[in-house]
Design a protein around this motif. Sequence first.
Motif, PDB file in Angstrom:
ATOM      1  N   ASP A  19       0.803  -1.226   0.000  1.00  0.00           N
ATOM      2  CA  ASP A  19       0.000   0.000   0.000  1.00  0.00           C
ATOM      3  C   ASP A  19       0.837   1.278   0.000  1.00  0.00           C
ATOM      4  O   ASP A  19       0.290   2.377   0.139  1.00  0.00           O
TER       5      ASP A  19
ATOM      6  N   TYR B  57      -0.376   5.146   0.014  1.00  0.00           N
ATOM      7  CA  TYR B  57      -0.101   5.875   1.249  1.00  0.00           C
ATOM      8  C   TYR B  57       0.601   7.200   0.950  1.00  0.00           C
ATOM      9  O   TYR B  57       0.215   8.245   1.476  1.00  0.00           O
TER      10      TYR B  57
ATOM     11  N   ASN C 163      -1.682   9.774  -0.228  1.00  0.00           N
ATOM     12  CA  ASN C 163      -2.806  10.006   0.694  1.00  0.00           C
ATOM     13  C   ASN C 163      -4.103   9.393   0.179  1.00  0.00           C
ATOM     14  O   ASN C 163      -5.167   9.994   0.268  1.00  0.00           O
TER      15      ASN C 163
ATOM     16  N   SER D 172      -7.747   6.537   6.857  1.00  0.00           N
ATOM     17  CA  SER D 172      -6.942   7.052   7.973  1.00  0.00           C
ATOM     18  C   SER D 172      -6.421   5.937   8.876  1.00  0.00           C
ATOM     19  O   SER D 172      -5.306   6.025   9.386  1.00  0.00           O
TER      20      SER D 172
ATOM     21  N   ASN E  49      -5.634   2.753   7.953  1.00  0.00           N
ATOM     22  CA  ASN E  49      -4.508   2.113   7.268  1.00  0.00           C
ATOM     23  C   ASN E  49      -3.303   3.043   7.219  1.00  0.00           C
ATOM     24  O   ASN E  49      -2.163   2.592   7.356  1.00  0.00           O
ATOM     25  N   ALA E  50      -3.544   4.339   7.012  1.00  0.00           N
ATOM     26  CA  ALA E  50      -2.435   5.294   6.985  1.00  0.00           C
ATOM     27  C   ALA E  50      -1.713   5.304   8.320  1.00  0.00           C
ATOM     28  O   ALA E  50      -0.475   5.321   8.366  1.00  0.00           O
TER      29      ALA E  50
ATOM     30  N   ARG F 249       2.112   4.282   8.795  1.00  0.00           N
ATOM     31  CA  ARG F 249       2.999   5.268   9.411  1.00  0.00           C
ATOM     32  C   ARG F 249       3.714   4.669  10.622  1.00  0.00           C
ATOM     33  O   ARG F 249       4.920   4.832  10.795  1.00  0.00           O
TER      34      ARG F 249
END
Length: 80
Positions: free
Chosen positions: A12, A16, A19, A23, A25-26, A30
Amino acid sequence: MTDCGCDQAKRDLEEYLRNEVCSTNAADIREHLEHCTSCQEEALLAKTLTDAVQRACKETAPADLREHVLERLRAVQATH
């Protein structure tokens, strides 16, 4: 949040960096990037390449090159 692991982070990564992931998964990606040197390096490479492509897409061809291309296109169209 939970560390998503290398497989998901790498799968992903492009989305990512643009963007384009939800949120949750981000946040997971991160978090993984904060602790995984291998994925950090891959993310840096992907970001560098993405930035270079974006810059290249904003550049315009020199006027003489554009005119040459248009002349060639007109010549090809005239023969068909």
